[in-house]
Design a protein around this motif. Structure first.
Motif, PDB file in Angstrom:
ATOM      1  N   ARG A 263      41.101  40.347  28.391  1.00  0.00           N
ATOM      2  CA  ARG A 263      42.211  40.921  29.169  1.00  0.00           C
ATOM      3  C   ARG A 263      43.259  39.867  29.479  1.00  0.00           C
ATOM      4  NH1 ARG A 263      38.288  44.016  33.039  1.00  0.00           N
ATOM      5  NH2 ARG A 263      37.721  41.889  33.163  1.00  0.00           N
ATOM      6  N   ARG A 264      42.806  38.663  29.823  1.00  0.00           N
ATOM      7  CA  ARG A 264      43.761  37.581  30.092  1.00  0.00           C
ATOM      8  C   ARG A 264      44.565  37.239  28.846  1.00  0.00           C
ATOM      9  NH1 ARG A 264      40.615  33.022  33.735  1.00  0.00           N
ATOM     10  NH2 ARG A 264      40.514  34.242  35.663  1.00  0.00           N
TER      11      ARG A 264
ATOM     12  N   GLU B 204      45.228  39.233  26.312  1.00  0.00           N
ATOM     13  CA  GLU B 204      46.152  40.343  26.075  1.00  0.00           C
ATOM     14  C   GLU B 204      47.362  40.240  27.004  1.00  0.00           C
ATOM     15  OE1 GLU B 204      46.021  45.133  26.625  1.00  0.00           O
ATOM     16  OE2 GLU B 204      44.250  44.193  25.734  1.00  0.00           O
ATOM     17  N   HIS B 205      47.103  39.921  28.253  1.00  0.00           N
ATOM     18  CA  HIS B 205      48.192  39.755  29.220  1.00  0.00           C
ATOM     19  C   HIS B 205      49.084  38.577  28.818  1.00  0.00           C
ATOM     20  CE1 HIS B 205      50.513  39.610  32.805  1.00  0.00           C
ATOM     21  NE2 HIS B 205      49.803  38.691  33.437  1.00  0.00           N
TER      22      HIS B 205
ATOM     23  N   ASP C 204      35.031  39.912  28.418  1.00  0.00           N
ATOM     24  CA  ASP C 204      35.976  40.991  28.696  1.00  0.00           C
ATOM     25  C   ASP C 204      37.156  40.482  29.518  1.00  0.00           C
ATOM     26  OD1 ASP C 204      34.652  42.952  27.289  1.00  0.00           O
ATOM     27  OD2 ASP C 204      33.611  43.780  29.041  1.00  0.00           O
TER      28      ASP C 204
END
Length: 101
Positions: free
Chosen positions: A25-26, A28-29, A21
């Motif tokens: 997120r990383r 996506e960032h 997860d």
């Protein structure tokens, strides 16, 4: 013993899910940051092209003004104007010679 092993595996799976997860997120960032940078690059490239066109237009205008100034009697650029006129005459003569052949 089997329960302890299952518990250990469950903790490992939970840990892996948590880490996946976090990586998602990383990613996506990082993708958002990349898109922002690509947009900035595109904007900068467009700005550079506009400025290059403006520079070319200003250089042409400057040359035209120098020639007009020389033709109006300015001694400062007379030599350059004469050289330019001679160059144009040579180009015209060359074109005429090409057409004559």
């Amino acid at each position: 013993m089997k329960f302890a092993e299952m518990s250990g595996l469950s903790e490992i799976v939970d840990s892996l899910e948590s880490k996946l997860d976090m990586l998602a997120r990383r990613l996506e960032h990082a993708d958002k940051a990349k898109k922002g940078l690509e947009s900035e690059i595109s904007h900068s490239a467009a700005l550079i092209n506009r400025q290059a066109e403006e520079i070319a237009a200003l250089k042409q205008q400057n040359e035209s003004l120098k020639m007009a100034n020389s033709l109006l009697g300015s001694d400062e650029n007379k030599r350059d104007t004469k050289l330019r006129i001679n160059s144009l005459i040579r180009e015209i003569d060359y074109c005429i010679a090409q057409l004559s052949d």
